[in-house]
Write an enzyme that holds these catalytic residues in place. Structure first.
Site, PDB file in Angstrom:
ATOM      1  N   PHE A 114     -24.159   6.599  33.413  1.00  0.00           N
ATOM      2  CA  PHE A 114     -24.851   7.764  32.883  1.00  0.00           C
ATOM      3  C   PHE A 114     -26.369   7.606  33.053  1.00  0.00           C
ATOM      4  CE2 PHE A 114     -20.679   8.262  30.878  1.00  0.00           C
ATOM      5  CZ  PHE A 114     -20.457   9.619  31.083  1.00  0.00           C
ATOM      6  N   SER A 115     -27.149   7.760  31.964  1.00  0.00           N
ATOM      7  CA  SER A 115     -28.604   7.848  32.122  1.00  0.00           C
ATOM      8  C   SER A 115     -29.314   6.527  32.344  1.00  0.00           C
ATOM      9  CB  SER A 115     -29.217   8.579  30.925  1.00  0.00           C
ATOM     10  OG  SER A 115     -28.874   9.942  30.964  1.00  0.00           O
ATOM     11  N   VAL A 116     -28.601   5.420  32.367  1.00  0.00           N
ATOM     12  CA  VAL A 116     -29.208   4.209  32.931  1.00  0.00           C
ATOM     13  C   VAL A 116     -29.601   4.499  34.381  1.00  0.00           C
ATOM     14  CG1 VAL A 116     -28.773   1.799  33.563  1.00  0.00           C
ATOM     15  CG2 VAL A 116     -28.005   2.663  31.352  1.00  0.00           C
ATOM     16  N   LYS A 118     -31.196   6.994  35.301  1.00  0.00           N
ATOM     17  CA  LYS A 118     -32.581   7.472  35.276  1.00  0.00           C
ATOM     18  C   LYS A 118     -33.559   6.311  35.412  1.00  0.00           C
ATOM     19  CE  LYS A 118     -31.838  11.621  32.386  1.00  0.00           C
ATOM     20  NZ  LYS A 118     -30.384  11.603  32.250  1.00  0.00           N
TER      21      LYS A 118
END
Length: 400
Positions: A114-116, A118
């Site tokens: 997921f947003s890791v 980013k």
């Protein structure tokens, strides 16, 4: 439902089948987060031909104790089993001191982070800037003229994308079935098609987003689409796909042992904000590189000055006006990385459903953890594990 039965038969029964309609719901997510390639189209992120070696020096950490959400003492071992954790790797001074897997995870299994993703993108920005490919202060439209007329047009810079300070009208509510997130996910292919809604794709959707009235740079406002625009900027700057950029400039140079992958939409646009799947050991290698000021596999992969800027830069006032102060009340955000507590050394990459890379330079420790938590955001688990990470650090440093 017994999660072991999900996708176990050939073919699976109706109630045991993972689909785009249920793949992020528990317990289906235990299987889905490990098998994204069977659910969604992906682009490959090629590994290194010379993986960075890992050395092992096991330490017993299972009985390290900290407070659970009810304020009661809980051990690391019990917390792992009660918080839907799929795997954890702990490094101390560059060595693997603890490694644990559950729910079908192994050292070779890819897991959606997921947003890791980013933070991976934010790190990549420093590499591209150091190579002269990217100007963080340049207007977005200098790379993507098609963004003129959207929120990413007049006055929006690459730095605003990196620091989540775009003045955009968008609510990142993961549980709203009719909100902005649903429209966004539908454009990425993460949702089953809705016959009542005209089909779209990610890049066309990004061009429809509009301002909320706040000047860019004023407020930390967490919106995933900013990172997808950032990936598009990188593609224009480099002239190749995001997956190839990531492999060429980061994944291979840092010595990744396994291929990773990233989900793509119907037209091949990467879900830069949250679509990467990788092995836990490679996430630990990534975190260790960040702890070591950008050095991995015997080479300077990320420029030292970019790491320093991540750890000591950012706009504390913009953060204090933002929408994640309930997570890190005295935190900060720079180039897609979180400072946990201003004035202290830990910084982190965080994704929904319990994905973490926690780096504490003072304790010479890196923790990579992946999970299949039922709720996208669960502050009780997040704060419990922050206490857990500190307890592990204390044990490794001989303070507990």
């Amino acid at each position: 439902m017994n999660s072991r039965r999900i996708m176990a038969a050939f073919p699976p029964g109706k109630d045991e089948l993972v689909t785009l309609a249920n793949w992020r719901q528990h317990p289906f997510n235990e299987w889905a987060f490990r098998n994204v390639r069977e659910l969604l189209p992906t682009a490959n992120i090629a590994r290194s031909r010379e993986p960075a070696a890992l050395s092992f020096a096991p330490r017993f950490l299972d009985d390290a104790s900290f407070a659970n959400p009810r304020g009661e003492a809980i051990t690391v071992a019990a917390a792992l089993r009660s918080s839907h954790t799929d795997g954890i790797v702990v490094l101390h001074r560059g060595q693997v001191v603890s490694e644990w897997y559950a729910h079908g995870m192994t050292p070779d299994t890819l897991h959606l982070i997921f947003s890791v993703s980013k933070s991976v993108a934010g790190t990549l920005g420093g590499i591209l800037a150091d190579h002269g490919k990217l100007d963080p202060d340049a207007p977005v439209v200098s790379y993507i003229p098609e963004m003129e007329g959207s929120v990413y047009g007049s006055g929006c810079t690459v730095r605003h994308l990196l620091d989540m300070s775009v003045g955009i009208r968008f609510e990142e509510d993961y549980l709203d079935p009719d909100g902005d997130i649903m429209k966004y996910r539908r454009s990425t292919g993460w949702e089953a098609p809705d016959p009542s809604v005209p089909p779209t794709n990610l890049r066309d959707y990004l061009r429809t987003l509009r301002p909320n009235g706040n000047p860019h740079g004023h407020t930390f406002h967490y919106v995933s689409t900013n990172t997808d625009v950032l990936g598009w900027v990188y593609e224009r700057a480099c002239g190749i796909s995001y997956a190839k950029i990531l492999s060429q400039y980061l994944w291979q140079p840092m010595g990744a042992e396994h291929d990773a992958c990233i989900t793509v939409d119907s037209r091949g646009a990467a879900r830069v904000a949250g679509g990467i799947s990788a092995t836990l050991r490679d996430l630990a290698r990534f975190g260790e590189m960040m702890r070591n000021h950008g050095v991995s596999n015997g080479r300077q992969v990320v420029p030292n000055w970019w790491i320093d800027d991540i750890r000591h830069g950012g706009n504390a006032e913009a953060w204090s006006r933002g929408d994640l102060t309930q997570v890190f009340p005295n935190g900060n955000y720079r180039s897609k990385w979180y400072t946990i507590e201003r004035g202290e050394t830990p910084f982190a990459a965080v994704g929904i459903h319990g994905q973490w890379i926690y780096i504490d330079p003072a304790s010479e420790m890196v923790i990579a953890r992946v999970s299949s938590q039922p709720l996208p955001m669960d502050l009780d688990f997040d704060h419990m594990w922050l206490r857990g990470y500190r307890a592990i650090a204390a044990r490794l440093c001989g303070k507990a």
